[in-house]
Design a protein around this motif. Sequence first.
Motif, short mmCIF file in Angstrom:
data_model
loop_
_atom_site.label_atom_id
_atom_site.label_comp_id
_atom_site.label_asym_id
_atom_site.label_seq_id
_atom_site.Cartn_x
_atom_site.Cartn_y
_atom_site.Cartn_z
N VAL A 193 21.70 13.66 30.64
CA VAL A 193 20.53 14.26 30.02
C VAL A 193 20.03 13.29 28.95
N PRO A 194 18.73 13.17 28.75
CA PRO A 194 18.23 12.27 27.69
C PRO A 194 18.73 12.69 26.31
N LEU A 195 19.05 11.71 25.48
CA LEU A 195 19.49 12.01 24.12
C LEU A 195 18.40 12.76 23.36
N SER A 196 17.13 12.46 23.65
CA SER A 196 16.03 13.15 22.97
C SER A 196 16.06 14.65 23.27
N THR A 197 16.53 15.03 24.46
CA THR A 197 16.64 16.45 24.80
C THR A 197 17.71 17.12 23.96
N VAL A 198 18.82 16.42 23.74
CA VAL A 198 19.90 16.97 22.90
C VAL A 198 19.41 17.10 21.46
N VAL A 199 18.78 16.05 20.94
CA VAL A 199 18.29 16.07 19.56
C VAL A 199 17.21 17.14 19.39
N GLY A 200 16.29 17.22 20.37
CA GLY A 200 15.23 18.22 20.30
C GLY A 200 15.78 19.63 20.30
N THR A 201 16.80 19.88 21.11
CA THR A 201 17.42 21.21 21.15
C THR A 201 18.07 21.55 19.81
N CYS A 256 8.77 20.25 21.45
CA CYS A 256 7.96 19.22 22.10
C CYS A 256 8.81 18.02 22.50
N MET A 257 9.83 17.70 21.72
CA MET A 257 10.70 16.57 22.05
C MET A 257 11.46 16.83 23.34
N VAL A 258 11.88 18.05 23.57
CA VAL A 258 12.56 18.39 24.82
C VAL A 258 11.61 18.20 26.01
#
Length: 312
Positions: A193-201, A256-258
Motif C-alpha cells: 500500500v502507498p505510504l501516503s495512504t498510511v499517513v493519510g489514514t 484527500c491524501m488517501v
Amino acid sequence: MSDRKKYFDLIQRGEKKPTPSGTLTFIGLRLADIPLQHALLSRSAAAPASSFGVRILSSLGLPTIFTHTSTSLPSSLLLPINSLLSASPPGSASPAPDWSLLGCMTPLTNLPLTSLLLLLMSVGSAAKQIYWKVALSEDSFPASAAVAVSIYNTVVNSANALLFLALGTTSLLSRPLVSFRSPASSSASPSSVPLSTVVGTLLYVVGMGIETISERQRAEFKSRAENKGKVCKEGLWRWARHVNYLGYTLWRGGYCMVGSGWMGGILMGLWQGWDLSQRAVAVQDEYCSGRYGEQWVQFKYEVPYRIIPGVY
C-alpha cells in the motif's frame, strides 16, 4: 461607514432557537452521501467499467485505474479485500471464505483496500458531523445552511473518489510503498500500500479525534451552570483558541491524501487551513469578542496560538 471586512458564515452564532428543519435536512443529506460514495467507488470484477465513478471519468475521456493498465500500477493494489483476507494462496484447492454469509459485508469486501478506506472515511465524516449537530451544537442551523454544508462535503468527498479513480491522479501511483502481510493469508508474497495512504489514514483518525474531542469538551463545559457566559479553557482548548479547526484541517487533508497521494493531501490541507485561518477564525474572533469582552482578550493572552499549538 465601517471598512471592516464581513466574512461569510453559515451558522447563526449566538442564536439558540431550535431549527428542526435544518437538522433533519442535514442528517438526510449527509446520510445520502454514503451510498453515493459507494456507487462512485464500487465496481464489478466482471465489468470494471460498471463503476459510476469510472463511467463519469470515461465520459470525459480520462483514463482510469480500472480501464487502463499501467506498468507502474501494481495489480495487487486493485485486489478486493476478500482476496487479501483469503487463507488460501493462489492456485490452492482450498476454497476462499464465503463472504456471502456476511450479508451486507459482501459489497465492502469486494472493494480494493483504498476504495474501502475512502468509503469508510465518508461514513466517518457523516457520522461525526451528524453527532456535532444533534449532540453538541445549540446554534441555529437553518435548512439553507444545512444544504450548503452538505453540498460542500459531498462535492469534496466525490472529488476525492474521482481523483483516486483517475489514472493521472490516483494515490496508487504514490511512492514509496509499504508492504504488509495479512494475518489471514498464507500467500508467500506480501501485499503493498502507498505510504501516503498510511499517513493519510493516520491524519484522518487524529484529525477526527481532535475535532470531536475538543467540541465535546466545549459542549460539556458550557452545559455546567457555573460556566454560563465563560470562555472554555479546558482540555484541548488550552492548546489553541480554535483547536477544532486543526482537527478539521488534518482529517480533510488526510482524506484527500488517501485518494490522490502526497500532493493532493498537502494542497487540500493548505487550502483548508488557509480558509479556516483567514475566514473562520475572523468570524469567531468577532463573535467571541462581542460575547465575552475582556474574557476573550485574556484568553487570547493566555492561549496565543490560533489553530496550531506552538506554531500559529
